[in-house]
Scaffold this motif. Sequence first.
Motif, PDB file in Angstrom:
ATOM      1  N   ILE B  82       0.843  -1.210   0.000  1.00  0.00           N
ATOM      2  CA  ILE B  82       0.000   0.000   0.000  1.00  0.00           C
ATOM      3  C   ILE B  82       0.871   1.251   0.000  1.00  0.00           C
ATOM      4  O   ILE B  82       0.683   2.159  -0.815  1.00  0.00           O
ATOM      5  CB  ILE B  82      -0.941  -0.001   1.232  1.00  0.00           C
ATOM      6  N   PHE B  83       1.855   1.300   0.880  1.00  0.00           N
ATOM      7  CA  PHE B  83       2.717   2.494   0.968  1.00  0.00           C
ATOM      8  C   PHE B  83       3.753   2.542  -0.160  1.00  0.00           C
ATOM      9  O   PHE B  83       4.418   3.558  -0.339  1.00  0.00           O
ATOM     10  CB  PHE B  83       3.398   2.567   2.343  1.00  0.00           C
ATOM     11  N   GLY B  84       3.865   1.463  -0.892  1.00  0.00           N
ATOM     12  CA  GLY B  84       4.728   1.458  -2.060  1.00  0.00           C
ATOM     13  C   GLY B  84       3.983   1.809  -3.335  1.00  0.00           C
ATOM     14  O   GLY B  84       4.552   1.801  -4.423  1.00  0.00           O
ATOM     15  N   GLY B  85       2.685   2.101  -3.192  1.00  0.00           N
ATOM     16  CA  GLY B  85       1.900   2.532  -4.343  1.00  0.00           C
ATOM     17  C   GLY B  85       1.352   1.381  -5.166  1.00  0.00           C
ATOM     18  O   GLY B  85       0.761   1.599  -6.219  1.00  0.00           O
ATOM     19  N   LEU B  86       1.514   0.149  -4.692  1.00  0.00           N
ATOM     20  CA  LEU B  86       1.084  -1.013  -5.473  1.00  0.00           C
ATOM     21  C   LEU B  86      -0.425  -1.217  -5.427  1.00  0.00           C
ATOM     22  O   LEU B  86      -0.988  -1.918  -6.258  1.00  0.00           O
ATOM     23  CB  LEU B  86       1.781  -2.291  -4.970  1.00  0.00           C
ATOM     24  N   ALA B  87      -1.088  -0.612  -4.437  1.00  0.00           N
ATOM     25  CA  ALA B  87      -2.523  -0.837  -4.277  1.00  0.00           C
ATOM     26  C   ALA B  87      -3.357   0.324  -4.812  1.00  0.00           C
ATOM     27  O   ALA B  87      -4.577   0.322  -4.676  1.00  0.00           O
ATOM     28  CB  ALA B  87      -2.840  -1.073  -2.795  1.00  0.00           C
ATOM     29  N   GLY B  88      -2.704   1.328  -5.403  1.00  0.00           N
ATOM     30  CA  GLY B  88      -3.447   2.464  -5.964  1.00  0.00           C
ATOM     31  C   GLY B  88      -4.021   3.394  -4.911  1.00  0.00           C
ATOM     32  O   GLY B  88      -4.888   4.207  -5.214  1.00  0.00           O
ATOM     33  N   VAL B  89      -3.530   3.290  -3.686  1.00  0.00           N
ATOM     34  CA  VAL B  89      -4.006   4.167  -2.610  1.00  0.00           C
ATOM     35  C   VAL B  89      -2.965   5.271  -2.403  1.00  0.00           C
ATOM     36  O   VAL B  89      -1.771   4.983  -2.285  1.00  0.00           O
ATOM     37  CB  VAL B  89      -4.198   3.377  -1.293  1.00  0.00           C
ATOM     38  N   HIS B  90      -3.419   6.518  -2.353  1.00  0.00           N
ATOM     39  CA  HIS B  90      -2.477   7.633  -2.283  1.00  0.00           C
ATOM     40  C   HIS B  90      -2.745   8.520  -1.072  1.00  0.00           C
ATOM     41  O   HIS B  90      -3.846   8.526  -0.516  1.00  0.00           O
ATOM     42  CB  HIS B  90      -2.562   8.466  -3.568  1.00  0.00           C
ATOM     43  N   GLY B  91      -1.706   9.259  -0.688  1.00  0.00           N
ATOM     44  CA  GLY B  91      -1.842  10.276   0.350  1.00  0.00           C
ATOM     45  C   GLY B  91      -2.216   9.673   1.693  1.00  0.00           C
ATOM     46  O   GLY B  91      -1.875   8.537   2.024  1.00  0.00           O
TER      47      GLY B  91
END
Lengths: 164, 164
Positions: B82-91
């Motif tokens: 998630i924090f690596g951007g792999l899940a498409g969740v931002h900010g």
Amino acid sequence: MSDAAEYRQAMSRVGGAVHIVTTDGPAGRAGFTATAVASVSDSPPTLLVCLNRASAANAVFKANGVLCVNTLAAGQQDLAGIFGGLAGVHGAARFARSAWTPLPDGTPALAGALAAFECRLAEVHEVATHSLLVGAVRHIVLGPMGPGLAWFDHAWQRLVGSGG
Amino acid sequence: MSDAAEYRQAMSRVGGAVHIVTTDGPAGRAGFTATAVASVSDSPPTLLVCLNRASAANAVFKANGVLCVNTLAAGQQDLAGIFGGLAGVHGAARFARSAWTPLPDGTPALAGALAAFECRLAEVHEVATHSLLVGAVRHIVLGPMGPGLAWFDHAWQRLVGSGG
């Protein structure tokens, strides 16, 4: 401010690959064991190594202006001990017990390491007790792939990859 | 000069702990997954994190001037994704799926991490595509000890310590 003992205890929980960082050139040959190595960028390929300012090797690396980061395989912990000063062997004598091949800029690459990154020393920043050596990667050698050597929980550990 | 693809392949052989680095303050909350973390000194306790200059988080970290390095335990790879951007969740939405406790300088410490290092941002050096964030460690939290999460050979791995 946290104190040094508390910090070292917490850092023992940060596992990391073990490297022998080498140099050779007009100022002579030197090497030390390091876990404080980080990848900075792939454009252009750039890495970073922290080296104690009080070490005899510090001036040698700066004068030669080249370095090689050799990433150790599981089983190379005796060599990590020698280059970490645990065996009482200093200076160029540390290189006697293993096989090294000079890379194009003259730095020693270790036989059997998982990878070797030969760098030109591009920048140095002095921070607290250590020098941050920023290396521009110029040549790479891949060794045989297998488990890596890691330092974690106060001891050498074996880091097994996807291939076993 | 080695090229980016060759460099990334060689770097896949450098195993390392996985961290979620967080901040909070006037500029807002942000966090990202990092393996490029190195210990610089224990006198005074100082560490270093590399952060992409093109990331939205970059300006947030610099404006807040505080950061927390949370060293992940084995099993926390979903959060690393998630924090690596792999899940498409931002900010700030990245923080929704786990428990966080604010440390004295306001940065979020992750429940279940092996260790958390809250730092004041002491220096920044811009190198190629990345910012080197030098953190003066001010507060440390130790979580439950167990195997660590590592990235090696293109995948999440479990790094087992001396205690199993």
